[in-house]
Design a protein around this motif. Sequence first.
Motif, PDB file in Angstrom:
ATOM      1  N   ASN A  30      -4.162  19.547   1.547  1.00  0.00           N
ATOM      2  CA  ASN A  30      -4.476  18.508   2.535  1.00  0.00           C
ATOM      3  C   ASN A  30      -5.726  18.886   3.323  1.00  0.00           C
ATOM      4  N   GLY A  31      -6.861  18.796   2.651  1.00  0.00           N
ATOM      5  CA  GLY A  31      -8.125  19.117   3.304  1.00  0.00           C
ATOM      6  C   GLY A  31      -8.608  17.970   4.160  1.00  0.00           C
ATOM      7  N   PRO A  32      -9.765  18.134   4.790  1.00  0.00           N
ATOM      8  CA  PRO A  32     -10.310  17.076   5.654  1.00  0.00           C
ATOM      9  C   PRO A  32     -10.653  15.823   4.852  1.00  0.00           C
ATOM     10  N   GLY A  33     -10.283  14.668   5.376  1.00  0.00           N
ATOM     11  CA  GLY A  33     -10.644  13.398   4.752  1.00  0.00           C
ATOM     12  C   GLY A  33      -9.610  12.847   3.805  1.00  0.00           C
ATOM     13  N   ARG A  34      -9.291  13.580   2.722  1.00  0.00           N
ATOM     14  CA  ARG A  34      -8.372  13.070   1.712  1.00  0.00           C
ATOM     15  C   ARG A  34      -7.302  14.110   1.417  1.00  0.00           C
ATOM     16  N   ASN A  35      -6.067  13.657   1.240  1.00  0.00           N
ATOM     17  CA  ASN A  35      -5.022  14.590   0.824  1.00  0.00           C
ATOM     18  C   ASN A  35      -5.054  14.748  -0.697  1.00  0.00           C
ATOM     19  N   GLY A  36      -4.188  15.627  -1.202  1.00  0.00           N
ATOM     20  CA  GLY A  36      -4.210  15.930  -2.624  1.00  0.00           C
ATOM     21  C   GLY A  36      -3.940  14.735  -3.508  1.00  0.00           C
ATOM     22  N   VAL A  37      -2.997  13.893  -3.112  1.00  0.00           N
ATOM     23  CA  VAL A  37      -2.662  12.719  -3.927  1.00  0.00           C
ATOM     24  C   VAL A  37      -3.845  11.762  -4.011  1.00  0.00           C
TER      25      VAL A  37
ATOM     26  N   ILE B  15       0.956   6.704 -10.146  1.00  0.00           N
ATOM     27  CA  ILE B  15       0.175   7.302 -11.231  1.00  0.00           C
ATOM     28  C   ILE B  15       1.012   7.306 -12.511  1.00  0.00           C
ATOM     29  N   PRO B  16       0.536   6.719 -13.595  1.00  0.00           N
ATOM     30  CA  PRO B  16       1.288   6.689 -14.859  1.00  0.00           C
ATOM     31  C   PRO B  16       1.387   8.097 -15.463  1.00  0.00           C
ATOM     32  N   VAL B  17       2.601   8.594 -15.613  1.00  0.00           N
ATOM     33  CA  VAL B  17       2.821   9.970 -16.046  1.00  0.00           C
ATOM     34  C   VAL B  17       3.928  10.018 -17.099  1.00  0.00           C
TER      35      VAL B  17
END
Length: 345
Positions: free
Chosen positions: A79-86, A121-123
């Motif tokens: 969870n960095g600045p701006g955007r999370n991992g997802v 997300i298609p997985v």
Amino acid sequence: MRVGVLTGGGDCPGLNAVIRAVVRRGVQEYGLEFVGFRDGWRGPLEADTMPLDVSAVRGILPRGGTILGSSRTNPFKENGPGRNGVDRIKDNLAGLGVDALIVIGGEDTLGVAARLYDEGIPVVGVPKTIDNDLGATDYTFGFDTAVNIAMEAIDRLHTTAESHHRALIVEVMGRHAGWIALHAGLAGGANVILIPERPFDIDKVVAWVEHRFQTRYAPIVVVAEGAHPAHDDLALTSAELDSFGHVRLGGVGQLLAEEIEKRTGKEARCTVLGHIQRGGTPTAFDRVLATRFGLHAVAAVYNEAFGTMVALRGTDIVRVPLVEATRELKLVPVDRYAEAEVFFG
């Protein structure tokens, strides 16, 4: 359709066989295009890719490890600045034109896949763990190879144990489940098998070792890395955690050797097989199972059966919900082996 492929978690014999089957069938039968993501979930997080076509998978069937690389990266901890991992994964997949993911991994990697499917997300998942502890499939590839490696080690250790009249402890992998210890110990003729599912009594272990010495044969103790005493009389874990919150294991074998030597007066030595169990060429069983998983996984993608995992049920490959695959670990039912002449701690 453009399909991404990644391998996460610990490396495992048979991973390359899955990748090979996915790509060959996907390209030749379904006309799909593939891209490989490097080093597990780090690949889609950082848009780190490699070409994945028929030429890239040629000759990899007998190779251990994974040509894509692996890691224990957890996108939900990024969870960095701006955007999370997802969000980063979604953006990178869109930017690369990837329409679906085939995720090859164990409990943690497939747990992430299930959560990402819930995020849209298609997985499609493929079960991988040498521990054989995923509940939705009868067997996972890599397990048979790990058992055979451990069994061969036990066979070799019998001779040196008897030559020097020592107790030898063999520590094998198995954090929560003792399948490797159980199968390798039974196949290798071990005298004591200690598994995580059943806390052991150190007094009983020592008594069994002493009894074995009285028969003029040297004892072999097989212990899973996650085995632990019934009472807090041995400190077996560190405080170090990985990105999925797992405590770093290891050391139970050495502690057992020290305790047995102290109490019996006999020499005791520990052999930790560690990553030797993960490495090298897969057995025929694992090559076939991994290939079948790969063939069915790419068919699931082509059929848009997202949110599922391929699994072995009896002799058939079936599709099960990803959430089912990660809901409950498959532990050793000790009573199943009650008829075997083997000691459980």
